[in-house]
Design a protein around this motif. Structure first.
Motif, short mmCIF file in Angstrom:
data_model
loop_
_atom_site.label_atom_id
_atom_site.label_comp_id
_atom_site.label_asym_id
_atom_site.label_seq_id
_atom_site.Cartn_x
_atom_site.Cartn_y
_atom_site.Cartn_z
N ARG A 132 0.83 -1.21 0.00
CA ARG A 132 0.00 0.00 0.00
C ARG A 132 0.86 1.25 0.00
NH1 ARG A 132 -3.09 -2.91 3.83
NH2 ARG A 132 -2.51 -1.55 5.54
N ILE A 133 1.95 1.22 0.76
CA ILE A 133 2.86 2.36 0.78
C ILE A 133 3.61 2.46 -0.54
CG2 ILE A 133 4.95 3.30 1.84
CD1 ILE A 133 3.99 2.22 4.51
N ILE A 134 4.14 1.34 -1.02
CA ILE A 134 4.92 1.35 -2.25
C ILE A 134 4.04 1.73 -3.43
CG2 ILE A 134 6.40 0.00 -3.78
CD1 ILE A 134 7.53 0.60 -0.93
N GLY A 135 2.84 1.17 -3.49
CA GLY A 135 1.93 1.48 -4.58
C GLY A 135 1.61 2.96 -4.65
N ALA A 136 1.54 3.62 -3.50
CA ALA A 136 1.21 5.04 -3.46
C ALA A 136 2.37 5.92 -3.91
CB ALA A 136 0.76 5.43 -2.06
N THR A 137 3.56 5.34 -4.10
CA THR A 137 4.70 6.13 -4.57
C THR A 137 4.92 5.98 -6.06
OG1 THR A 137 6.31 4.36 -4.11
CG2 THR A 137 5.83 5.90 -2.32
N LEU A 138 4.04 5.28 -6.75
CA LEU A 138 4.18 5.09 -8.19
C LEU A 138 3.53 6.22 -8.98
CD1 LEU A 138 3.34 1.28 -8.46
CD2 LEU A 138 5.60 2.35 -8.36
N ARG A 139 2.70 7.01 -8.31
CA ARG A 139 1.98 8.07 -9.01
C ARG A 139 1.51 9.12 -8.01
NH1 ARG A 139 -0.97 5.23 -12.43
NH2 ARG A 139 -0.27 3.15 -11.84
N ASP A 140 1.13 10.28 -8.50
CA ASP A 140 0.54 11.30 -7.64
C ASP A 140 -0.81 10.82 -7.12
OD1 ASP A 140 2.67 12.98 -8.45
OD2 ASP A 140 1.51 13.74 -10.14
N THR A 141 -1.25 11.37 -6.00
CA THR A 141 -2.57 11.07 -5.48
C THR A 141 -3.25 12.37 -5.05
OG1 THR A 141 -1.73 10.68 -3.24
CG2 THR A 141 -1.97 8.76 -4.69
N ALA A 142 -4.57 12.39 -5.16
CA ALA A 142 -5.39 13.50 -4.66
C ALA A 142 -6.66 12.89 -4.09
CB ALA A 142 -5.71 14.49 -5.78
N PRO A 153 6.69 -11.08 10.53
CA PRO A 153 6.20 -11.06 9.14
C PRO A 153 4.69 -10.88 9.04
CG PRO A 153 7.74 -12.87 9.46
CD PRO A 153 7.45 -12.30 10.82
N GLU A 154 3.96 -11.36 10.03
CA GLU A 154 2.49 -11.32 9.96
C GLU A 154 1.91 -9.97 10.39
OE1 GLU A 154 3.60 -12.78 14.08
OE2 GLU A 154 4.28 -13.14 12.02
N LEU A 155 2.72 -9.07 10.93
CA LEU A 155 2.21 -7.79 11.43
C LEU A 155 1.91 -6.84 10.27
CD1 LEU A 155 1.63 -6.03 13.95
CD2 LEU A 155 3.98 -5.17 13.75
N ASP A 156 0.68 -6.30 10.23
CA ASP A 156 0.29 -5.34 9.21
C ASP A 156 0.79 -3.97 9.64
OD1 ASP A 156 -0.85 -3.78 7.27
OD2 ASP A 156 -2.86 -4.59 7.47
N PHE A 157 2.07 -3.72 9.39
CA PHE A 157 2.73 -2.52 9.89
C PHE A 157 2.11 -1.27 9.29
CE2 PHE A 157 6.59 0.34 9.91
CZ PHE A 157 6.63 0.49 11.29
N ALA A 158 1.84 -1.28 7.99
CA ALA A 158 1.31 -0.09 7.33
C ALA A 158 -0.02 0.34 7.94
CB ALA A 158 1.16 -0.35 5.83
N ALA A 159 -0.84 -0.64 8.34
CA ALA A 159 -2.17 -0.32 8.87
C ALA A 159 -2.10 0.35 10.24
CB ALA A 159 -3.01 -1.59 8.96
N LEU A 160 -0.97 0.23 10.93
CA LEU A 160 -0.84 0.78 12.27
C LEU A 160 -0.63 2.30 12.27
CD1 LEU A 160 1.35 -1.97 13.99
CD2 LEU A 160 -1.14 -1.69 14.07
N PHE A 161 -0.10 2.84 11.17
CA PHE A 161 0.11 4.29 11.09
C PHE A 161 -1.25 4.99 11.07
CE2 PHE A 161 4.23 2.85 9.75
CZ PHE A 161 5.09 3.82 10.25
N HIS A 162 -1.52 5.76 12.13
CA HIS A 162 -2.78 6.49 12.27
C HIS A 162 -3.97 5.53 12.39
CE1 HIS A 162 -1.04 10.35 10.15
NE2 HIS A 162 -0.24 9.84 11.07
N GLY A 163 -3.70 4.25 12.70
CA GLY A 163 -4.76 3.25 12.75
C GLY A 163 -5.19 2.94 14.18
N ILE A 164 -6.20 2.09 14.26
CA ILE A 164 -6.71 1.63 15.56
C ILE A 164 -5.79 0.54 16.10
CG2 ILE A 164 -8.65 0.44 16.68
CD1 ILE A 164 -10.46 1.81 14.59
N ASP A 165 -5.64 0.49 17.43
CA ASP A 165 -4.78 -0.48 18.11
C ASP A 165 -3.32 -0.38 17.64
OD1 ASP A 165 -6.76 -1.41 19.74
OD2 ASP A 165 -7.21 -3.19 18.55
N GLU A 166 -2.85 0.83 17.46
CA GLU A 166 -1.44 1.06 17.13
C GLU A 166 -0.57 0.46 18.24
OE1 GLU A 166 1.56 4.90 16.38
OE2 GLU A 166 -0.60 5.20 16.58
N ARG A 167 0.48 -0.23 17.84
CA ARG A 167 1.34 -0.90 18.83
C ARG A 167 2.68 -1.22 18.19
NH1 ARG A 167 -2.36 -4.02 16.51
NH2 ARG A 167 -1.88 -6.15 15.85
#
Length: 450
Positions: A293-303, A416-430
């Motif tokens: 999700r992070i890498i995909g968002a760096t392939l192009r501009d977003t608005a 490996p199983e931790l959804d790290f990207a989802a924790l940024f500004h997400g619920i149950d950040e840890r």
């Protein structure tokens, strides 16, 4: 949830880093982006200053452009004063959190199930805690690093730094005297992949670039009137159409050097077909897991439309309607992005930049990069550092204005199983306790050899 054991600390910094991170999380430094509703960082900043002072530092406390917007600086002299100093920066503010959405209270700093829980656990009170623990250890033990280290704990990063790094760079450049390089968020975390031999390998992503960040307010104007009239010139309708067009649009794929290097490194390691010209780049990226999700968002501009505001009564057609777009623009794409955006918005839509911060990029080379890689290898022989671009933004945007070369390197070895990207500004950040201990060891090695 129950407490679990973890690897034993092997240094003074490791022995207290978990407690420091937990206590930092307990300070509610929520940043709403509006001065009237933002409490500020003062209490956390004063606590950080006290922890530094009890270890023997002289600290500088600065409020940056608003009451309560606290920043703390401390400098540790190095062996070679002729070398440029290294800035180590972390922000004290966090995005808001709703307690009813969480498994634990977001400002509890609870240490359970092998994690430290709470808002800011990875963004970025984990790094603040690691830096604070190492700063205290170095001063108490009389450690002399190779070069001056400037520790900076700053305000307002989550709203673009107007009352933090941007203000400090403009009004207090003396605090950065002699600094030539900087390390902060978001990088150094591990991405587990399977190599060509079928073995697990960890790639540690070092941020060398980040997209520009801009928030745009859109305004549509029309004719106010009774809600029962036939639509003639409805501001809400015009705005809604423009917002829908922007939200559904895909900007063109553009590869920056950092993204190209990342794709090349992952391809070499895994054998995945990440050819930018290939027919299914997005599909192959998905095989990397949640980081895609992070890498995909760096392939192009977003608005992305993020806010809407119109009307004050159900039976009144309002004269104006407003929306806000969160825009992230690749280096070198600003003019083209704005042309494309204006075509999407169409006539009758006014736009103004609320916040406009430039992109940043540097190269993945030099002594500091070598020191990062050596530090990772010293504590993870199966590790390898690779560059990447961050889809978000950091205080590097401000510090680079002073000619400082900036990197994101807050090392964490993640399950490996931790959804790290989802924790940024997400619920149950840890953040995993073991990752904090690992990161402290890696940063220690890095700073002693930087």
């Amino acid at each position: 949830m129950e407490s679990t054991s973890h690897s034993a600390p092997s240094s003074a910094a490791e022995s207290e880093v978990v407690d420091l991170v937990s206590k930092l999380i307990q300070f509610d430094t929520s940043n709403t982006g509006e001065p009237a509703t933002t409490k500020g960082e003062r209490e956390a900043a004063e606590w950080v200053a006290a922890r530094l002072e009890e270890a023997g530092y002289d600290t500088t406390y600065v409020e940056s452009g608003g009451p309560g917007r606290g920043n703390v600086f401390a400098r540790l002299p190095g062996a070679d004063p002729s070398r440029g100093a290294l800035l180590l920066h972390g922000h004290l503010d966090v995005v808001p959190a709703e307690p009813e959405d969480w498994s634990v209270h977001p400002f509890s700093g609870a240490v359970v199930d092998g994690y430290v829980w709470g808002r800011g656990a990875i963004d970025m009170k984990d790094m603040v805690g690691m830096l604070l623990a190492l700063a205290r250890q170095y001063k108490r033990e009389g450690t002399v690093p190779p070069r001056d280290l400037v520790f900076a704990f700053v305000a307002d990063e989550e709203a673009g730094g107007k009352y933090g790094s941007q203000w400090l760079v403009e009004h207090r450049p003396d605090l950065f005297e002699g600094v030539t390089e900087a390390v902060g968020e978001v990088g150094g975390f591990s991405l587990s992949v399977t190599n060509k031999e079928g073995e697990e390998r960890r790639l540690y992503l070092v941020e060398t670039a980040e997209k520009g960040m801009g928030w745009i307010r859109l305004t549509a104007r029309g004719t106010a009137g009774h809600g029962s009239f036939l639509p003639e010139d409805n501001a809400v309708t015009r705005l809604a159409g423009a917002v829908a067009r922007v939200g559904a649009h895909t900007f063109p794929l553009v590869l920056t050097d950092a993204v190209r290097e990342f794709l090349g490194a992952v391809t070499d390691e895994t054998g995945l077909d990440l050819d930018p010209e290939g027919p299914d780049l997005s599909g192959h990226l998905a095989k990397l897991g949640t980081i895609s999700r992070i890498i995909g968002a760096t392939l192009r501009d977003t608005a992305n439309p993020t806010m809407l505001d119109a009307g004050y009564k159900a039976n009144v057609i309002p004269q104006t309607a407003h929306a806000v777009l969160d825009c992230r623009v690749l280096p070198g794409r600003q003019a083209a992005f704005e042309r494309e955006l204006d075509e999407l918005l169409g006539p009758g839509i006014e736009r103004e930049w609320i916040t406009k911060l430039e992109p940043y990029e540097t190269t993945f080379d030099g002594h500091l990069v070598d020191a990062m890689n050596a530090a990772i290898l010293a504590h993870d022989p199966q590790g390898k550092t690779v560059p990447y671009m961050l889809s978000g933004g950091t205080d590097a945007k401000a510090f680079s204005k002073l000619g400082i070369r900036c990197f994101g390197f807050a090392p964490l070895q993640l399950p490996p199983e931790l959804d790290f990207a989802a924790l940024f500004h997400g619920i149950d950040e840890r953040v995993p306790v073991d990752a904090l201990l690992f990161g402290t060891r890696v940063l220690d090695h890095f700073l002693r050899n930087s």
